[in-house]
Design a protein around this motif. Sequence first.
Motif, mmCIF file in Angstrom:
data_model
loop_
_atom_site.group_PDB
_atom_site.id
_atom_site.type_symbol
_atom_site.label_atom_id
_atom_site.label_comp_id
_atom_site.label_asym_id
_atom_site.label_seq_id
_atom_site.Cartn_x
_atom_site.Cartn_y
_atom_site.Cartn_z
ATOM 1 N N MET A 180 0.815 -1.302 0.086
ATOM 2 C CA MET A 180 0.072 -0.179 0.057
ATOM 3 C C MET A 180 0.917 1.202 -0.074
ATOM 4 S SD MET A 180 -2.903 1.560 -0.118
ATOM 5 C CE MET A 180 -3.964 -0.149 0.426
ATOM 6 N N PHE A 181 1.881 1.382 0.872
ATOM 7 C CA PHE A 181 2.550 2.318 1.131
ATOM 8 C C PHE A 181 3.780 2.823 0.082
ATOM 9 C CE2 PHE A 181 0.329 2.230 5.073
ATOM 10 C CZ PHE A 181 0.053 3.514 5.230
ATOM 11 N N SER A 182 4.422 1.541 -0.549
ATOM 12 C CA SER A 182 5.487 1.875 -1.071
ATOM 13 C C SER A 182 5.100 1.589 -2.798
ATOM 14 C CB SER A 182 6.544 0.429 -0.948
ATOM 15 O OG SER A 182 6.942 0.630 0.412
ATOM 16 N N VAL A 183 3.955 0.975 -3.029
ATOM 17 C CA VAL A 183 3.697 0.578 -4.395
ATOM 18 C C VAL A 183 2.282 1.372 -5.108
ATOM 19 C CG1 VAL A 183 3.107 -1.259 -6.069
ATOM 20 C CG2 VAL A 183 4.746 -1.648 -4.362
ATOM 21 N N LEU A 184 1.275 1.428 -4.101
ATOM 22 C CA LEU A 184 0.004 1.782 -4.663
ATOM 23 C C LEU A 184 -0.150 3.316 -4.423
ATOM 24 C CD1 LEU A 184 -2.422 -1.213 -3.594
ATOM 25 C CD2 LEU A 184 -1.214 -0.891 -5.818
ATOM 26 N N LEU A 185 0.233 3.424 -3.125
ATOM 27 C CA LEU A 185 0.018 5.074 -2.741
ATOM 28 C C LEU A 185 0.705 6.017 -3.647
ATOM 29 C CD1 LEU A 185 -0.857 5.198 1.123
ATOM 30 C CD2 LEU A 185 -2.455 5.896 -0.828
ATOM 31 N N PRO A 186 2.046 5.623 -3.884
ATOM 32 C CA PRO A 186 2.790 6.548 -4.651
ATOM 33 C C PRO A 186 2.322 6.687 -6.094
ATOM 34 C CG PRO A 186 4.140 5.374 -3.308
ATOM 35 C CD PRO A 186 2.914 4.688 -3.075
ATOM 36 N N GLN A 187 1.906 5.957 -6.861
ATOM 37 C CA GLN A 187 1.235 5.827 -8.044
ATOM 38 C C GLN A 187 -0.105 6.497 -7.811
ATOM 39 O OE1 GLN A 187 1.783 2.365 -10.675
ATOM 40 N NE2 GLN A 187 2.159 1.347 -8.762
ATOM 41 N N ALA A 188 -0.741 6.307 -7.045
ATOM 42 C CA ALA A 188 -2.388 7.112 -6.906
ATOM 43 C C ALA A 188 -1.936 8.461 -6.606
ATOM 44 C CB ALA A 188 -3.023 6.379 -5.696
ATOM 45 N N ILE A 189 -0.956 8.834 -5.760
ATOM 46 C CA ILE A 189 -0.592 10.450 -5.821
ATOM 47 C C ILE A 189 -0.303 11.132 -6.997
ATOM 48 C CG2 ILE A 189 1.074 12.005 -4.519
ATOM 49 C CD1 ILE A 189 0.870 10.270 -2.052
#
Length: 297
Positions: A180-189
């Motif tokens: 969540m914090f290393s893969v998904l959230l950075p891309q979502a941001i």
Amino acid sequence: MSNVLFDVPGPKARVRHRMLAVLGVLIILAVLAFIVYRFYDSGQFAAKKWEWLQYKQVQEDLVSAIVATLEAFALGAVLALIFGSVFAAGRLSDHKWIRGIAVTIVEFFRAIPLLVLMSVFYYGLPIIGVKTTPLIAVVLGLTLYNGSVLAEIFRAGVQALPKGQSEAAYALGMRKTRVMFSVLLPQAIRSMLPTIISQLVVLLKDTALGFLITYQELLYYARFIGSQGEFGRPIVPTTILVAAIYIIMCLLLTALATYLEKRNRRSKKHIEPTNNKANQIMLGNAAGGGAVAGGSV
């Protein structure tokens, strides 16, 4: 399959849309011109109404008010982004009880008006023995309200990502928290950057509500100067100046968003050719290996 959800306008429709756009712009310009004329006619642009800007103490106090506004914005923005990230992850959790807590907190603070939150923190916390200041009350209100909105933005961004992103991370043995914090959230941001910046612009403007709980930001100082009889009570000139300062700060934020978005697009263009070249090499090796294998058989 086409993703277009509306019919592409034809030549006549495009002309009609341009005419309506021009008409709308002309109406807005006419309204602004009328307002400026009325201000001019009532003497709001007279030199006497603006002479307060010549005083050094007023200039220093104005700069201090701008710094106070930016301080509340910076603290509120950082904490709101952290709050939004944490509770977006909570809303996407596999554990039902974590999702329930996250949904309750996010929906609760989204439903309460920001001014009510600031008032509760400033006037309510001292009643139960918790000391607070106008800055703390403003920052807490900005964090909880805008952080709840950002949590929904992040959640939507994560859910819009291809499932292959998380599946690849899980295949590498990563836990869901790290995914969540290393893969998904950075891309979502990155994908939701314009929406995030738009919400931060709202947060910047919301700092003006702090003047109602005596936080000495721009609007508070404009009200103070505008009530001074020795300057002719220049409430309209001070309001115009403060509005111009807010517009400049919001435009700078928007320019930052545009710059980051262009930089993100440039980085993608540099990465894609490299990936394509690597793919071609891998396909070539695979083809060569197949030919060798065929020959040996």
